[in-house]
Enzyme design. Sequence first.
Site, mmCIF file in Angstrom:
data_model
loop_
_atom_site.group_PDB
_atom_site.id
_atom_site.type_symbol
_atom_site.label_atom_id
_atom_site.label_comp_id
_atom_site.label_asym_id
_atom_site.label_seq_id
_atom_site.Cartn_x
_atom_site.Cartn_y
_atom_site.Cartn_z
ATOM 1 N N TYR A 107 0.843 -1.200 0.000
ATOM 2 C CA TYR A 107 0.000 0.000 0.000
ATOM 3 C C TYR A 107 0.886 1.262 0.000
ATOM 4 C CZ TYR A 107 -3.307 3.497 1.596
ATOM 5 O OH TYR A 107 -4.069 4.636 1.706
ATOM 6 N N ASP A 179 -0.793 -7.285 6.153
ATOM 7 C CA ASP A 179 -1.888 -6.345 5.955
ATOM 8 C C ASP A 179 -3.033 -7.137 5.308
ATOM 9 O OD1 ASP A 179 -3.666 -4.417 4.979
ATOM 10 O OD2 ASP A 179 -2.083 -2.955 4.593
ATOM 11 N N LYS A 204 -11.943 0.075 5.108
ATOM 12 C CA LYS A 204 -12.380 -0.623 3.901
ATOM 13 C C LYS A 204 -13.462 -1.666 4.240
ATOM 14 C CE LYS A 204 -9.045 1.957 2.414
ATOM 15 N NZ LYS A 204 -7.667 1.526 2.307
HETATM 16 C C1 LIG Z 1 -6.396 1.998 2.729
HETATM 17 C C2 LIG Z 1 -5.309 1.038 3.041
HETATM 18 C C3 LIG Z 1 -4.379 1.294 4.074
HETATM 19 C C4 LIG Z 1 -4.377 2.590 4.858
HETATM 20 O O1 LIG Z 1 -5.499 2.718 5.659
HETATM 21 P P1 LIG Z 1 -6.134 4.125 6.112
HETATM 22 O O2 LIG Z 1 -7.310 3.723 6.896
HETATM 23 O O3 LIG Z 1 -6.446 4.878 4.858
HETATM 24 O O4 LIG Z 1 -5.083 4.830 6.917
HETATM 25 C C5 LIG Z 1 -3.443 0.320 4.349
HETATM 26 N N1 LIG Z 1 -3.382 -0.831 3.657
HETATM 27 C C6 LIG Z 1 -4.235 -1.101 2.648
HETATM 28 C C7 LIG Z 1 -4.116 -2.382 1.913
HETATM 29 C C8 LIG Z 1 -5.223 -0.179 2.308
HETATM 30 O O5 LIG Z 1 -6.059 -0.451 1.292
#
Ligand SMILES: *Cc1c(COP(=O)(O)O)cnc(C)c1O
Length: 387
Positions: A107, A179, A204
């Site tokens: 990311y 992640d 998300k």
């Molecule tokens: C959006 C996202 C992040 C960061 O998250 P935020 O809530 O925007 O700080 C980290 N990893 C992935 C895979 C993401 O899609």
Amino acid sequence: MKSKPGKRFNYDTRILHEAGAKDPSTGALSVPIFNASTYAQDDVDKRQPFDYSRSGNPTRKALEDTLAALENGTNGYAFASGMAAISSALMAVLKQGDHLVIAQDIYGGTYRLVTKFLVKYGIKHTFVDTTNLQNIEKAILPETKVLFLETPSNPLLKITDVEGAVKIARSHKLISIIDNTFMSPYLFRPLDLGVDIVVHSATKFLGGHSDLIAGAVITATEELGHEVYTVQNTCGAVLGPNDSWLLMRGIKTLGARIKAQQESASQLAFRLREQKWVSKVYYPGLPNHPGHNIMADQADGFGAVLSIETDSLERASRIMKNVKIWSVAVSLGGVESILSYPAKMSHAAMPAEERLKAGITDNLIRLSPGLEDVTDLLDDLCGSAKG
Ligand SMILES: *Cc1c(COP(=O)(O)O)cnc(C)c1O
């Protein structure tokens, strides 16, 4: 009190009946929002569960217990954003002089954290294509402490064999962090495969309604949990009680949402593959995807995100100009369908040459279907491409 359902229940049941499902004091089926910063102490010599809301808040605690339960971890922590969660997890396990091996298609925010900030504190890194496990092994140095993974990758949905990667990490005594934003615990629970720490952008799929920014860290052991808690309490990037409640509310429908969204993603992948104006479809659920079998082995599904490459830049632009149901926006995992353009959004900061080398062309579009009718979603894309 009835005994709490344990792992003997199926996952759909567990989402609603574990941890933060009920208010313990009233039985209310929704945990109250404790808008409190501090808590009166009856006896200063006695520890009580809550004293100050940076250190702990009952609403946040209910969410954190839910997160731990859903990822099959010991401890969960809720943060103000996904990036707050990721930076706190890394701070918890790294110190000056350490090195981390990290997935190449990470990311963008994580890329910036590692390349712009961690280096300032003497923490070095090596990016590797983790779809080939030998690359991980080759990048490990005597000072390597952490292996950081993200699978499927963004936006090309490359798949890493997590169990194989963990085996390598273990043999070198590395802490493995993943992640899990793109899969959500509903489809993938990496701690079960030996991963040490799971991080999420709860913005998300966990939240699911494009109405909050939040992050989560879940650990496999109490010891790691304690390290993460120390960073959370020290640096203080906690999630507030209102957003904690909103996130818990979103999580209640995680299963229903993900199942429907995954089904739509799969149908879109198969049907878009037949369109003349689509030159490539990236979706791990397609049998010819290079990571298909690994994904089928390690996860409970193929996820609800796909990417397509159009036959020209004009086509990609036309789609973005004409779509009516899809929102052209960053982010993913919400109930409304989102179409993103990596070249100008998530990967805009990457030099064009490097972007192309990574396979992220200017014709690439990422799709995160929401809960709309899938035929409408397909027609909107096809009509816009031709219109
Ligand atoms: C959006 C996202 C992040 C960061 O998250 P935020 O809530 O925007 O700080 C980290 N990893 C992935 C895979 C993401 O899609």
